[in-house]
Design an enzyme around this catalytic site. Sequence first.
Site, PDB file in Angstrom:
ATOM      1  N   GLU B 122       0.830  -1.204   0.000  1.00 13.18           N
ATOM      2  CA  GLU B 122       0.000   0.000   0.000  1.00 13.18           C
ATOM      3  C   GLU B 122       0.862   1.251   0.000  1.00 13.18           C
ATOM      4  O   GLU B 122       0.563   2.219  -0.699  1.00 13.18           O
ATOM      5  CB  GLU B 122      -0.910   0.026   1.231  1.00 13.18           C
ATOM      6  CG  GLU B 122      -2.027  -0.989   1.202  1.00 13.18           C
ATOM      7  CD  GLU B 122      -1.561  -2.356   1.640  1.00 13.18           C
ATOM      8  OE1 GLU B 122      -0.448  -2.458   2.176  1.00 13.18           O
ATOM      9  OE2 GLU B 122      -2.307  -3.310   1.430  1.00 13.18           O
ATOM     10  N   HIS B 192     -12.267  -5.809   7.880  1.00 12.75           N
ATOM     11  CA  HIS B 192     -12.975  -5.602   6.613  1.00 12.75           C
ATOM     12  C   HIS B 192     -14.155  -4.675   6.822  1.00 12.75           C
ATOM     13  O   HIS B 192     -15.066  -4.649   6.007  1.00 12.75           O
ATOM     14  CB  HIS B 192     -13.459  -6.946   6.038  1.00 12.75           C
ATOM     15  CG  HIS B 192     -12.342  -7.870   5.668  1.00 12.75           C
ATOM     16  ND1 HIS B 192     -11.691  -8.650   6.583  1.00 12.75           N
ATOM     17  CD2 HIS B 192     -11.751  -8.123   4.486  1.00 12.75           C
ATOM     18  CE1 HIS B 192     -10.752  -9.342   5.984  1.00 12.75           C
ATOM     19  NE2 HIS B 192     -10.760  -9.052   4.703  1.00 12.75           N
TER      20      HIS B 192
END
Lengths: 329, 390
Positions: B122, B192
């Site tokens: 990322e 999530h």
Amino acid sequence: MKKITKQTYLDWYKDMLFWRKFEDKLASVYIQQKVRGFLHLYNGQEAILAGALHAMDLSKDKMITAYRNHVQPIGMGEDPKKVMAELYGKATGTSKGMGGSMHIFSKEFGFYGGHGIVGGQIPLGAGIAFGDKYKGSDGVTLTCFGDGAARQGSLHEAFNMAMLWKLPVIFIVENNGYAMGTSVERTANHQDIWKLGLGYEMPCGPVDAMNPIKVAEAVDEAIQRARRGDGPTFLEMKTYRYRGHSMSDAQHYRTKDEVEEYRKIDPITQVLDIIKEKNYATEDEIDAINKEVKRMVKECEKFAEESPYPETQQLYDMVYEQEDYPFIS
Amino acid sequence: QKNKRTNMMSTSISICTRRLHLHKRYLSSLTLKKHNEYYETPQNAKGAFESAPAEPNIDALLPKTNMNLVSSINQTLARILETDSSAIIFGQDISFGGVFRCTINLQNRYGKDRVFNTPLNENGIVGMAVGYASTGSLAIAEIQFADYVFPAFDQIKNEASMFRYRSGNQWNCGKMIVRMPYGAVGHGGHYHSQSPEAFFTHIPGIIVMIPRGPVQAKGMLLSASTSNDPVIFFEPKALYRSKLDDVPDEDYFIPIGKAEIMKEGKDVTVVGWGRQLQVLEKACELAWKNHGISCELIDLRTLAPWDVDTVEASVRKTGKLLVSHESPVTGGVGGEIACAIQERCFLSLEAPIARVCGLDIPFPLAKEKEYLPDEWKNLEAIKKLVEYSK
């Protein structure tokens, strides 16, 4: 390393078969929506755990891994009933139902989890090893992660510090060919992940991880090196996973033929072949093991089904150590 | 009793409001000076985003096609790739469409050199987006789940947001959009389901936008692609397939930095964004049907910089404010809104500002229902506000 004897093979067969059936049971229960969230199964990679456990000294060695973590604590000694209860989200689970599939921990047996963020656990493993070295114990830490995590920056930072301070850590990359849907060929310009250690002059090498004997030998060499105080090792376990990344994986990125090819070198089949070839057990004894495994899995399912869910108050209980901060009302 | 109080105070209020109004103009001219150096959007003396394009008249834009959020984002990304030849889209697993299929078919149509997969880093993804954007080209980076953005947080805070400021407006990385799915989805667990928008609204120099549906997503994404400030674009993953709407076929741009009044009302101002508006709509309907309380529902749309003028005007009308979001209450965006509003129109408030938000715990696995600010918790808060002000 402990000698690999007839009993070792029988134990490996029973353990790996139990882990395989445990994961299969979880898959079927997930479809019935009794286990919710995400489910990452270890089918095909059992030899890594079987070999590593044979080389480890479970009284002082520790393991940390990513989210494909149902069977590692069972292998290290945790009660599989509690692991299944955790997956069901029940209060009798290893994390009291707070973590679920991706966050199995076991303080009693030295299993540090169970981590969702990819590559986040690599510096954690180095830190645990630092603790061992600082306190003068000769325990080692096995830090496992996947081929996708090998691309994270945290890996390089952890490798550098581990080599600098000669930490008793063994970095293990479970290269199952796919980072969820992206194959190893498409994440880097080379396929030998073990070579990432060369830049740090870390002892590194590949291991045939469908064969638990090879895994045990490699991990044992690494453990001896770490216990001597000679620092970390980086092992690439070349393995394969038969199921998808998780249960919601449509597996468009590989063909069924490829999976069939790899099923021919299934580690459980390899161990069973050796047992039959060397007559370590009769057909009846093998049958008895199969039945026993089935019974154990059923027992786990029953325990998990019958356990209660956690109380709502538990939501607030484990945020901080002190339980009565005013803003957590 | 309330009438007596207001009559006595009416003269002093009018003096106060006049003073406050002058004070506000002084304040806004102060902030304008600062904003000029952070943001490129040109300022003028009247208001921070006066020069923003006008609100498009969505109803009048025909023809329309019914589609869900995934299709809307997919088609908008295709449109961006079509109109801006420098635009590229990259992230993990996006070549086959991504985990939610937002980028499906884009690689087939626009080629591997414009739509491609990245390895799992990322920090590298966003860092490269900053670099590519600083050459004046449009970089659309996708972070697979908002929970995973934190390795990239350094790049957003220390590189992207300060690029223009630290180079004295020579360079900027404005042509950058970081898209990520956020929010609870029913079974996401710790990693999530997070809503990290509060970490980003605290950064001067970037724009944070959250659409509430397919129509807004298209307009906001197109605005983001033409904006010259870096945009963090949160997409409510729970609405990806479930929210359907009639989206106009032609291009339209939703102004950055302006909130939208979804439903007018006169009793309570209710502010939210993204998926939470679905919950708030239900709460407002229950308040009207069961208790006759008329709520004015505002979608902030842009969280940083946020449209304080619209919310203030609404609170001056209703006197009561409720802010609701999924992320934990302490340190959330609700606190910023509450404080700014009480600074501006304290005397208009008839009740303490209410925040109905997630609990101050990590996002739980099993007890998601207890954690989330559902329509019943919001309804209780609305009723309490009205009771207090009587």
